[in-house]
Write an enzyme that holds these catalytic residues in place. Sequence first.
Site, PDB file in Angstrom:
ATOM      1  N   GLY A   1     -30.940  20.506 -32.297  1.00 33.08           N
ATOM      2  CA  GLY A   1     -30.456  21.870 -32.507  1.00 33.08           C
ATOM      3  C   GLY A   1     -29.151  22.066 -31.777  1.00 33.08           C
ATOM      4  O   GLY A   1     -28.160  21.423 -32.077  1.00 33.08           O
TER       5      GLY A   1
ATOM      6  N   ALA B   1     -24.191  22.220 -32.305  1.00 35.49           N
ATOM      7  CA  ALA B   1     -23.858  21.395 -33.469  1.00 35.49           C
ATOM      8  C   ALA B   1     -24.903  21.549 -34.566  1.00 35.49           C
ATOM      9  O   ALA B   1     -24.558  21.742 -35.750  1.00 35.49           O
ATOM     10  CB  ALA B   1     -23.740  19.935 -33.050  1.00 35.49           C
TER      11      ALA B   1
ATOM     12  N   GLU C   1     -18.885  28.093 -23.358  1.00 36.12           N
ATOM     13  CA  GLU C   1     -17.955  27.406 -24.234  1.00 36.12           C
ATOM     14  C   GLU C   1     -16.657  28.193 -24.374  1.00 36.12           C
ATOM     15  O   GLU C   1     -16.669  29.405 -24.533  1.00 36.12           O
ATOM     16  CB  GLU C   1     -18.565  27.204 -25.627  1.00 36.12           C
ATOM     17  CG  GLU C   1     -19.593  26.102 -25.691  1.00 36.12           C
ATOM     18  CD  GLU C   1     -18.977  24.712 -25.724  1.00 36.12           C
ATOM     19  OE1 GLU C   1     -17.731  24.595 -25.640  1.00 36.12           O
ATOM     20  OE2 GLU C   1     -19.748  23.741 -25.834  1.00 36.12           O
TER      21      GLU C   1
ATOM     22  N   LYS D   1     -10.140  35.197 -25.811  1.00 39.09           N
ATOM     23  CA  LYS D   1      -9.316  34.149 -25.226  1.00 39.09           C
ATOM     24  C   LYS D   1      -7.968  34.091 -25.927  1.00 39.09           C
ATOM     25  O   LYS D   1      -7.894  33.945 -27.147  1.00 39.09           O
ATOM     26  CB  LYS D   1     -10.033  32.799 -25.358  1.00 39.09           C
ATOM     27  CG  LYS D   1      -9.203  31.619 -24.883  1.00 39.09           C
ATOM     28  CD  LYS D   1      -9.975  30.324 -25.014  1.00 39.09           C
ATOM     29  CE  LYS D   1      -9.089  29.127 -24.697  1.00 39.09           C
ATOM     30  NZ  LYS D   1      -9.810  27.847 -24.823  1.00 39.09           N
TER      31      LYS D   1
ATOM     32  N   GLU E   1      -8.793  21.004 -23.751  1.00 41.40           N
ATOM     33  CA  GLU E   1      -8.138  21.919 -24.692  1.00 41.40           C
ATOM     34  C   GLU E   1      -9.154  22.611 -25.611  1.00 41.40           C
ATOM     35  O   GLU E   1      -8.820  23.047 -26.708  1.00 41.40           O
ATOM     36  CB  GLU E   1      -7.092  21.170 -25.519  1.00 41.40           C
ATOM     37  CG  GLU E   1      -5.800  20.882 -24.740  1.00 41.40           C
ATOM     38  CD  GLU E   1      -4.887  22.097 -24.620  1.00 41.40           C
ATOM     39  OE1 GLU E   1      -5.189  23.136 -25.247  1.00 41.40           O
ATOM     40  OE2 GLU E   1      -3.872  22.012 -23.909  1.00 41.40           O
TER      41      GLU E   1
ATOM     42  N   THR F   1     -11.737  21.721 -27.492  1.00 42.65           N
ATOM     43  CA  THR F   1     -11.813  21.203 -28.857  1.00 42.65           C
ATOM     44  C   THR F   1     -13.217  20.788 -29.284  1.00 42.65           C
ATOM     45  O   THR F   1     -13.399  20.344 -30.416  1.00 42.65           O
ATOM     46  CB  THR F   1     -10.877  19.993 -29.013  1.00 42.65           C
ATOM     47  OG1 THR F   1     -11.158  19.044 -27.974  1.00 42.65           O
ATOM     48  CG2 THR F   1      -9.430  20.416 -28.927  1.00 42.65           C
TER      49      THR F   1
ATOM     50  N   ILE G   1     -16.110  22.382 -30.015  1.00 43.00           N
ATOM     51  CA  ILE G   1     -16.675  23.075 -31.170  1.00 43.00           C
ATOM     52  C   ILE G   1     -15.788  22.879 -32.401  1.00 43.00           C
ATOM     53  O   ILE G   1     -16.283  22.781 -33.528  1.00 43.00           O
ATOM     54  CB  ILE G   1     -16.898  24.565 -30.848  1.00 43.00           C
ATOM     55  CG1 ILE G   1     -18.149  24.696 -29.961  1.00 43.00           C
ATOM     56  CG2 ILE G   1     -17.046  25.409 -32.102  1.00 43.00           C
ATOM     57  CD1 ILE G   1     -18.520  26.100 -29.599  1.00 43.00           C
TER      58      ILE G   1
END
Length: 507
Positions: A13, A16, A49, A78, A342, A344, A346
């Site tokens: 789960g 992802a 995240e 953000k 940076e 990345t 997700i």
Amino acid sequence: MESALKQIVIVGGGTAGWMAAAAFARFLGPGYSIHVIESDEIGTVGVGEATIPAIQLFNQSLGIDEKEFVRATQGSFKLGIEFVDWHDPGHRYIHAFGAVGRPLGLVPFHHYWLRHHQQGGSSSLWDYAPTALAAAQNRFTPPQEKPGALPSGVAHAYHFDAGLYAGFLRRYSEARGVVQTEGKIVGTELNGQNGHIDAVTLASGAKISGDLFIDCSGFRGLLIEEALNSGYEDWSEYLPCNCALAVPCASVTPLTPYTRSTAREAGWQWRIPLQHRTGNGHVYCSDFISDAQATDILMQNLDGAPLGEPRQLRFVTGKRKQIWKKNCVALGLASGFLEPLESTSIHLIQAAIAKLLNFFPSDHPDQADIDAFNAQMDFEFHSIRDFIILHYKANNRDGAFWKHCREMDVPESLAAKMGLFQANGRIVRHNDELFTELGWLQVMWGQGLRPRGYHPLADQLTPAQLDEFLNVAHKHAAFVANQMAPHQDYITAQCAAPPLEMKKALP
């Protein structure tokens, strides 16, 4: 031709797995069976995240309301990533999302600014970036684009609790027919003729069959590696960090609309502000610093009181040699790992889902489609890898770790990009790579790379015209930033999350 490929099994789960389930439920329609297998015994990484603006496209494609999403995930907004002490101690810059000035004719804005700078001008590159100016004032309001007016130049992403996001997407998915099974996989059954995965067996003895398997099992790669032996490309020679510690701490004010990355003795520390807490972590190389030292550095540099004990992750930077093999596609940590410098992680999940939908098989996976998918994901990983390496390579810090990074060889693709910029400030974006010319510009300049020249067409303006052009660009950026509300005020008014029990708030 009606598709015979109907049974999709998602193993794992987390972010992802539930991003994949939500996307499949939204786009594949009711003719497909989507089954998620996850085990409470196997924890997810589950840190706060930080994302990049592309996440908006994913959420919008699912029909998710932004305010509802931020509220449900204890999120914040953000506008970029602040890099502290990366070039050398005491220096900071921001990789701001959105525009930096405006091009004039065929010439990108930064060439005019380079002319100004090389002729003794004192303005900062970020004086022309509305999101940089807003971030410095802790302001955020979604851009209000008006017909006939100049575009705002604002782009934004989010910070959120990854566990809450997974839960949010699970509810979305199950409402659209996705089935979830709790259980630990203890076996994988391969087809004796073609080597495809036919089924997985759970500890309960249950067997779940499928036509297409999505491996979201984390670093282990239960299907893609343990069952199918995809192989792994190790990029430690370029990105030597191999450990991370993560710990949440109490929120502090102001609620900043940006992620912060602070260089440390042998790595860097992240700071991700959420509504209910601040996510923190220390990425480091164990060849240059001990775990105990790394823990001390992290815990001594928290904004607020720690809300738990640090959790350690060990990793090898790189990617699977084949992210799609046979009838199995790996997503998230099962596909590879690039440190979140940076934000990345997700995006790579999102990109793989989008490409899989583009190459979605009919009655069986075709090798031509698999090869094209893998080639595109290879490019995605490699281009992000180069961008991350740039931060390490271009540094002026003391210490054995940073000297090692400064002196290491880098991929030819990155060396060429750096050389092109150092010559005359040119930046070429290849094949719709993730980071735009403006992203590369800010990091190369922020890390201390300086062009020897600039585009000759920038000399067509008279000195007075150049001053006016830059002045108008700065006034526009400042106007956009100053129109925004304080970040906390916007969240309080529009998308404040309900209080969480502390046990639920911790990762």
